[in-house]
Design an enzyme around this catalytic site. Structure first.
Site, mmCIF file in Angstrom:
data_model
loop_
_atom_site.group_PDB
_atom_site.id
_atom_site.type_symbol
_atom_site.label_atom_id
_atom_site.label_comp_id
_atom_site.label_asym_id
_atom_site.label_seq_id
_atom_site.Cartn_x
_atom_site.Cartn_y
_atom_site.Cartn_z
ATOM 1 N N GLY A 99 0.808 -1.211 0.000
ATOM 2 C CA GLY A 99 0.000 0.000 0.000
ATOM 3 C C GLY A 99 0.839 1.257 0.000
ATOM 4 O O GLY A 99 2.050 1.244 -0.226
ATOM 5 N N THR B 100 -0.572 6.612 4.738
ATOM 6 C CA THR B 100 -1.795 6.813 5.504
ATOM 7 C C THR B 100 -1.434 7.481 6.818
ATOM 8 O O THR B 100 -0.271 7.781 7.097
ATOM 9 C CB THR B 100 -2.540 5.491 5.742
ATOM 10 N N HIS C 292 -2.224 7.386 11.141
ATOM 11 C CA HIS C 292 -2.786 6.709 12.312
ATOM 12 C C HIS C 292 -2.813 7.699 13.463
ATOM 13 O O HIS C 292 -1.922 8.554 13.584
ATOM 14 C CB HIS C 292 -1.933 5.505 12.723
ATOM 15 N N ALA D 135 -8.761 1.420 6.294
ATOM 16 C CA ALA D 135 -7.649 1.132 5.384
ATOM 17 C C ALA D 135 -7.011 -0.197 5.777
ATOM 18 O O ALA D 135 -6.975 -0.561 6.958
ATOM 19 C CB ALA D 135 -6.616 2.249 5.443
ATOM 20 N N ILE D 136 -6.500 -0.904 4.771
ATOM 21 C CA ILE D 136 -5.843 -2.191 5.011
ATOM 22 C C ILE D 136 -4.517 -2.217 4.258
ATOM 23 O O ILE D 136 -4.463 -1.883 3.072
ATOM 24 C CB ILE D 136 -6.734 -3.365 4.554
ATOM 25 N N PHE E 6 -5.105 -3.426 9.689
ATOM 26 C CA PHE E 6 -6.171 -2.488 9.335
ATOM 27 C C PHE E 6 -6.200 -1.306 10.295
ATOM 28 O O PHE E 6 -5.674 -1.358 11.411
ATOM 29 C CB PHE E 6 -7.532 -3.197 9.352
ATOM 30 N N ALA E 7 -6.851 -0.238 9.834
ATOM 31 C CA ALA E 7 -7.106 0.938 10.670
ATOM 32 C C ALA E 7 -8.536 1.382 10.398
ATOM 33 O O ALA E 7 -8.866 1.780 9.276
ATOM 34 C CB ALA E 7 -6.122 2.054 10.347
ATOM 35 N N CYS F 241 -3.634 6.905 0.909
ATOM 36 C CA CYS F 241 -3.563 5.666 0.125
ATOM 37 C C CYS F 241 -3.302 5.940 -1.352
ATOM 38 O O CYS F 241 -3.529 5.076 -2.200
ATOM 39 C CB CYS F 241 -4.838 4.838 0.296
#
EC number: 2.3.1.181
Length: 266
Positions: free
Chosen positions: A75, A78, A80, A184-185, A198-199, A215
């Site tokens: 990916g 992103t 967090h 998201a993964i 994941f998130a 992403c």
């Protein structure tokens, strides 16, 4: 699959630094490969941090030079942070590993979690993660009084929402009635054992996503349970629900090696 072990590493005031969690992932990964521990899901919340997968392009990183941690998952970039439930399933899978099937299982557990809170979510063809679908293009509100026919994202593959004002920001995708990602993964598989995961956006400040191209997707945005449901939703509420659906989906999965098609004989 054998019974899963869930480890709640830390939330709220006990949020877990990203590097600390990454180190713990690697420790558990090595132990799982050696069959010293069962399949394990680490659940936690991080302080604010940007992480970039291996396919991240320079143009997708923060324009202001905000630090980014480069990681070994798939990916792109992103964010967090507080209000986001992060899960790192560390599982041994049969070889050759079916990575897509693993991602689909995580998506299914999160779709079920959202549904239990009254939010319908889905998959989007060609894009991993869990999505809230927007309206058809012709039914979306115009931006800046212009017809959507003039929306620059329709013709410019390099469109950068950060340079075009808040109307185009990922955090405003709900107001624009566009597709928006709620979970998201991004994973990595090493020695047949998964890492990362994941998130799920529960109630974060989604403006954090406006500094990056989340992403690497320029024509959609981000969502959260709280924003979509127009009410307060907490990590504390979501945690046991997500854990239950992860257990149900992952423990009951019929794991199979990826099918390798043999080339026809010449």
């Amino acid at each position: 699959m054998s019974e899963l072990r869930f480890v709640r590493m830390g939330f709220g005031a006990d949020r877990v630094d990203y590097q600390e969690a990454w180190d713990e992932q690697r420790r558990v990964h090595a132990a799982r490969f050696a069959d010293e521990v069962p399949d394990t899901v680490l659940l936690l919340e991080h302080p604010p941090v940007y992480t970039a997968g291996r396919r991240t392009e320079d143009s997708e990183r923060p324009l202001d030079g905000t630090p980014v941690i480069d990681v070994d998952r798939g990916g792109k970039i992103t964010w967090h942070g507080p209000g986001q439930l992060v899960g790192y399933p560390i599982q041994k899978l049969p070889r050759p590993v079916d990575v897509v099937a693993h991602v689909r299982r995580l998506e299914e557990a999160l779709i079920r979690t959202c549904a239990e809170f009254g939010l319908e979510t889905t998959r989007v063809e060609g894009r991993s993660g869990v999505w809230v679908l927007g309206d058809p293009v012709e039914q979306r509100p115009a931006l800046g009084g212009l017809s959507l026919d003039f929306d620059p994202r329709l013709t410019d593959e390099e469109f950068d929402p950060r340079l075009n004002g808040p109307d185009y920001a990922p955090s405003n995708a709900g107001q624009r009635r566009e597709d928006r990602k709620i979970a998201a993964i991004g994973i990595r598989v090493a020695k047949g054992v998964t890492m990362h995961g994941f998130a799920l956006n529960v109630n974060p400040d989604n403006k954090w996503f406006d500094r990056i191209i989340p992403c690497g997707i320029r024509d959609a945005g981000v969502a959260s349970l709280a924003n979509e449901l127009s009410r307060d939703v907490t990590i504390e509420e979501v945690l046991p629900v997500a854990e239950r659906h992860l257990r149900d989906v992952l423990e009951n999965a019929e794991l199979r090696p990826r099918v390798i098609e043999k080339a026809p004989a010449a």
